[in-house]
Scaffold this motif. Sequence first.
Motif: not given
Length: 358
Positions: A52-65
């Motif tokens: 909470k209060g921090h940057t959220l970094r998301l990724a997805h299996d369909s687009q490695p990297g």
Amino acid sequence: MPVDAIYFDGQVARDRPVSVNLDSQGLTFSGDGLPPRAWRMAGLFAVDPPVKGHTLRLAHDSQPGARLVVHDEDFMAELLAIAPHLKGGFNPKRAMKFSLWIGLSLAAFAGVMYFTLNYAPQKIAVLLPEEWRERAGEQMEKALAQGAKFCTTPAGDAALSAMLASLAEGDPDMPPIKVRVYDIGLMNAFTLPGGHIVLTRGLINETSGQDEVAGVLAHEIGHAAHRHPEAQLVRIMGVEILLSVATGTSGGGNTGSLASLAAVLRSSRDAERQADTYAVDMMVAAKIDPTGLKRFFEKVLKEEGKPVNTTLSRLGSVFSTHPGTAERIGLIKPAPTSIPLKPAISDSQWTDLRKICG
Ligand SMILES: [Zn+2]
């Protein structure tokens, strides 16, 4: 309500401002010059556990990297409510892949271990560092003695050294040996890692001559020379030992237990035969009567079948009946008559040795 985010496609080192929409199916986002994209909930994961209060970094299996970086508390809360699996950065599918990989690695490792432990304990035993063998031997000796008095007198120690020196004439490559006598009534002898050999008062008192003790000692030196105790330790404690040796950590940290002690002292038929052969060769080469060992085994044969109840006797060693004592006796031949034999130590030294426990 769309929120602002930064998108990295993982291909070029360039961030793009995008606008992200969230619904129960997943995320959709688009930005300047970027056609709309959809990341479905199923393949979505958090790169680091969301805080909470921090940057959220998301990724997805369909687009490695590729990464989607959002800094919006409400968005994060809403997303975590829909997709609780993102908490802790955990993704079942990825976890599955990971554990499959770990599983395969472990299987390969276990396979290597299986072959190593079944076919090469002796070879590994030879490679064990001196320091490690010494430490394991010391610990096990302590466990074996169980507080029994360590027998030592100047004259007795000198007699024991003289016996070792006589035997050493029979094998110039004899490994370094540390022989100690303990005030234990039971007639027995043990070889532990690191060339530690334990003789009992019972053994010294109940044998009828120095050459019998010399025979037993030669047999135990045979175990040490062949690294039988170390090999047995590797065989039984295998993985743990190999890992600790490989990593140079607390190797042999657990070797003081009675269980590992018993395991180490349980010699195979082949090991006993090897030790007998070594003893007879050594004695003949040292011009000591090898039938001393034979007479000792005859004594053991008389003892066999008597009920034994102490921990020490259950631990085996020279008392072990495998291979059968009678068979072992049969394999010990007298030295050729052309060899002039001498006692392992003088009669007065033998008297000194018998008094080593006071
Ligand atoms: Zn043995």
